[in-house]
Motif scaffolding. Structure first.
Motif, PDB file in Angstrom:
ATOM      1  N   ASN A  11      -7.407 -54.658 -16.822  1.00  0.00           N
ATOM      2  CA  ASN A  11      -6.915 -55.524 -15.740  1.00  0.00           C
ATOM      3  C   ASN A  11      -5.767 -54.925 -14.950  1.00  0.00           C
ATOM      4  OD1 ASN A  11      -5.689 -56.067 -18.371  1.00  0.00           O
ATOM      5  ND2 ASN A  11      -4.299 -57.395 -17.238  1.00  0.00           N
ATOM      6  N   ARG A  34      -7.226 -59.289 -21.817  1.00  0.00           N
ATOM      7  CA  ARG A  34      -6.726 -60.387 -22.663  1.00  0.00           C
ATOM      8  C   ARG A  34      -6.857 -61.723 -21.963  1.00  0.00           C
ATOM      9  NH1 ARG A  34      -1.166 -58.783 -25.526  1.00  0.00           N
ATOM     10  NH2 ARG A  34      -0.506 -58.213 -23.443  1.00  0.00           N
ATOM     11  N   TYR A 151       5.335 -46.655 -31.353  1.00  0.00           N
ATOM     12  CA  TYR A 151       4.401 -46.065 -30.398  1.00  0.00           C
ATOM     13  C   TYR A 151       3.922 -44.699 -30.906  1.00  0.00           C
ATOM     14  CZ  TYR A 151       2.491 -44.808 -25.802  1.00  0.00           C
ATOM     15  OH  TYR A 151       1.654 -44.453 -24.756  1.00  0.00           O
ATOM     16  N   THR A 187       2.965 -47.166 -13.945  1.00  0.00           N
ATOM     17  CA  THR A 187       2.280 -48.426 -14.300  1.00  0.00           C
ATOM     18  C   THR A 187       3.350 -49.358 -14.862  1.00  0.00           C
ATOM     19  OG1 THR A 187       1.915 -47.689 -16.573  1.00  0.00           O
ATOM     20  CG2 THR A 187       0.149 -47.210 -14.989  1.00  0.00           C
TER      21      THR A 187
HETATM   22  N1  LIG Z   1       1.916 -45.046 -18.305  1.00  0.00           N
HETATM   23  C1  LIG Z   1       2.207 -43.916 -18.961  1.00  0.00           C
HETATM   24  O1  LIG Z   1       3.101 -43.146 -18.574  1.00  0.00           O
HETATM   25  C2  LIG Z   1       1.423 -43.552 -20.198  1.00  0.00           C
HETATM   26  C3  LIG Z   1       1.701 -42.334 -20.824  1.00  0.00           C
HETATM   27  C4  LIG Z   1       0.979 -41.954 -21.953  1.00  0.00           C
HETATM   28  C5  LIG Z   1      -0.029 -42.794 -22.422  1.00  0.00           C
HETATM   29  N2  LIG Z   1      -0.272 -43.987 -21.802  1.00  0.00           N
HETATM   30  C6  LIG Z   1      -1.331 -44.849 -22.349  1.00  0.00           C
HETATM   31  O2  LIG Z   1      -2.238 -45.228 -21.323  1.00  0.00           O
HETATM   32  C7  LIG Z   1      -2.828 -46.495 -21.654  1.00  0.00           C
HETATM   33  C8  LIG Z   1      -2.709 -47.437 -20.469  1.00  0.00           C
HETATM   34  O3  LIG Z   1      -1.331 -47.638 -20.207  1.00  0.00           O
HETATM   35  P1  LIG Z   1      -0.763 -48.187 -18.815  1.00  0.00           P
HETATM   36  O4  LIG Z   1       0.329 -47.279 -18.438  1.00  0.00           O
HETATM   37  O5  LIG Z   1      -1.861 -48.480 -17.885  1.00  0.00           O
HETATM   38  O6  LIG Z   1      -0.065 -49.544 -19.343  1.00  0.00           O
HETATM   39  P2  LIG Z   1      -0.014 -51.040 -18.784  1.00  0.00           P
HETATM   40  O7  LIG Z   1      -0.027 -51.019 -17.301  1.00  0.00           O
HETATM   41  O8  LIG Z   1       1.087 -51.685 -19.496  1.00  0.00           O
HETATM   42  O9  LIG Z   1      -1.430 -51.653 -19.262  1.00  0.00           O
HETATM   43  C9  LIG Z   1      -1.688 -51.827 -20.618  1.00  0.00           C
HETATM   44  C10 LIG Z   1      -2.989 -52.593 -20.771  1.00  0.00           C
HETATM   45  O10 LIG Z   1      -3.220 -52.811 -22.172  1.00  0.00           O
HETATM   46  C11 LIG Z   1      -3.499 -54.195 -22.349  1.00  0.00           C
HETATM   47  N3  LIG Z   1      -3.139 -54.677 -23.676  1.00  0.00           N
HETATM   48  C12 LIG Z   1      -1.916 -54.741 -24.253  1.00  0.00           C
HETATM   49  N4  LIG Z   1      -1.986 -55.327 -25.449  1.00  0.00           N
HETATM   50  C13 LIG Z   1      -3.287 -55.654 -25.647  1.00  0.00           C
HETATM   51  C14 LIG Z   1      -3.996 -56.301 -26.691  1.00  0.00           C
HETATM   52  N5  LIG Z   1      -3.373 -56.796 -27.768  1.00  0.00           N
HETATM   53  N6  LIG Z   1      -5.317 -56.450 -26.560  1.00  0.00           N
HETATM   54  C15 LIG Z   1      -5.966 -56.008 -25.466  1.00  0.00           C
HETATM   55  N7  LIG Z   1      -5.351 -55.407 -24.432  1.00  0.00           N
HETATM   56  C16 LIG Z   1      -4.021 -55.234 -24.524  1.00  0.00           C
HETATM   57  C17 LIG Z   1      -2.669 -54.901 -21.267  1.00  0.00           C
HETATM   58  O11 LIG Z   1      -3.110 -56.235 -21.090  1.00  0.00           O
HETATM   59  P3  LIG Z   1      -2.116 -57.339 -20.418  1.00  0.00           P
HETATM   60  O12 LIG Z   1      -2.102 -57.024 -18.961  1.00  0.00           O
HETATM   61  O13 LIG Z   1      -2.764 -58.631 -20.763  1.00  0.00           O
HETATM   62  O14 LIG Z   1      -0.779 -57.165 -21.061  1.00  0.00           O
HETATM   63  C18 LIG Z   1      -2.947 -53.972 -20.099  1.00  0.00           C
HETATM   64  O15 LIG Z   1      -4.187 -54.267 -19.530  1.00  0.00           O
HETATM   65  C19 LIG Z   1      -2.071 -47.006 -22.896  1.00  0.00           C
HETATM   66  O16 LIG Z   1      -2.838 -46.745 -24.056  1.00  0.00           O
HETATM   67  C20 LIG Z   1      -0.812 -46.153 -22.901  1.00  0.00           C
HETATM   68  O17 LIG Z   1      -0.262 -46.027 -24.195  1.00  0.00           O
HETATM   69  C21 LIG Z   1       0.419 -44.393 -20.694  1.00  0.00           C
END
Ligand SMILES: NC(=O)c1ccc[n+]([C@@H]2O[C@H](COP(=O)([O-])OP(=O)(O)OC[C@H]3O[C@@H](n4cnc5c(N)ncnc54)[C@H](OP(=O)(O)O)[C@@H]3O)[C@@H](O)[C@H]2O)c1
Length: 229
Positions: A11, A34, A151, A187
């Motif tokens: 989402n 979610r 994490y 993000t």
């Molecule tokens: N952004 C970075 O710099 C970065 C760097 C390294 C790795 N990553 C990885 O990339 C992936 C995406 O991150 P992002 O940056 O896009 O983060 P984000 O914008 O915070 O999005 C996280 C997503 O995970 C969902 N989520 C959280 N808890 C959940 C649960 N219990 N069940 C199902 N869904 C859940 C959230 O849903 P809600 O919207 O409902 O909360 C949201 O859709 C993650 O695995 C993160 O660890 C990100």
């Protein structure tokens, strides 16, 4: 063949870009979210009809099973699984609450494990499948395991799950299980100072999900290049 892909955490952020990217490649896309109403507004950003929103909360195994039952009822077999959902609990070792440690393990390790347990046997039987685990350099031993404890430890667990499961794929089987780090991405999680766009963060996931049969299995990637675990 039109592939069907399930993306968790679709989402917002990187997950939404991955969903958009697969839809643009002609895939049927299942957006695991979610909150279904939030998912529907995100879904409206994706052109085309072959996109469905499904509830899944990785801390609630009942919704994981139910999501797969509903997903298969909508589109049949799932060919590509992207374990993208993530949470960043920024507490220090001293302050980390047990519940937050547990939630990190549920979202990054147990949830992806349960999804793989539901989907990988079918992929192996049909001789086609791609599993992409969105991990992080903060979960890499070679990069010092520098992230906040919950994490880093849980992403290292996701890396271990990736490697272990890739080992059960027989040599000539067209099933690929890989992990990747998207870099530091702008993000909700990455924050506004992050240099990369969500589209850039999604690129390697789209590549891993679309690998040809001679592509890698059991690797860890950033910018489509192998990195050390
Ligand atoms: N952004 C970075 O710099 C970065 C760097 C390294 C790795 N990553 C990885 O990339 C992936 C995406 O991150 P992002 O940056 O896009 O983060 P984000 O914008 O915070 O999005 C996280 C997503 O995970 C969902 N989520 C959280 N808890 C959940 C649960 N219990 N069940 C199902 N869904 C859940 C959230 O849903 P809600 O919207 O409902 O909360 C949201 O859709 C993650 O695995 C993160 O660890 C990100």
């Amino acid at each position: 063949m039109t592939s069907t892909v399930l993306v968790t955490g679709a989402n917002r952020g990187i997950g939404l870009e991955i969903a958009k990217g697969f839809a643009a490649r002609g895939c049927k896309v299942l957006m695991g979210v979610r909150d279904e109403s939030e998912g529907e507004s995100a879904r409206n950003e994706i052109p085309g009809n072959d996109v469905q929103v499904l509830e899944i909360d990785l801390t609630n195994p009942g919704t994981i099973k139910e999501c797969i039952v509903r997903a298969e009822a909508v589109y049949g077999d799932i060919d590509i699984l992207v374990n993208n959902a993530g949470i960043l609990i920024d507490s220090s070792f001293e302050e980390l609450a047990e519940a937050d440690f547990e939630k990190s393990l549920q979202v990054h390790v147990k949830g992806p494990f349960l999804l793989c347990q539901l989907l990988l046997p079918g992929m192996l039987e049909r001789n086609y499948g791609r599993i992409v685990n969105i991990s992080s350099g903060w979960g890499a031993f070679t990069e010092g395991m520098e992230g906040p404890l919950a994490y880093a430890v849980s992403k290292a667990g996701l890396n271990a799950l990736t490697k272990n499961l890739s080992n059960i794929v027989p040599e000539n089987r067209n099933v690929k299980i890989n992990a990747m780090c998207p870099g530091w991405v702008h993000t909700r999680m990455g924050g506004k100072d992050a240099p990369r766009s969500p589209q850039q963060g999604a690129e390697t996931a789209l590549w891993l999900g679309s690998l040809e049969q001679d592509g890698p299995n059991g690797g860890f990637f950033r910018d489509k290049k192998p990195i050390e675990w």
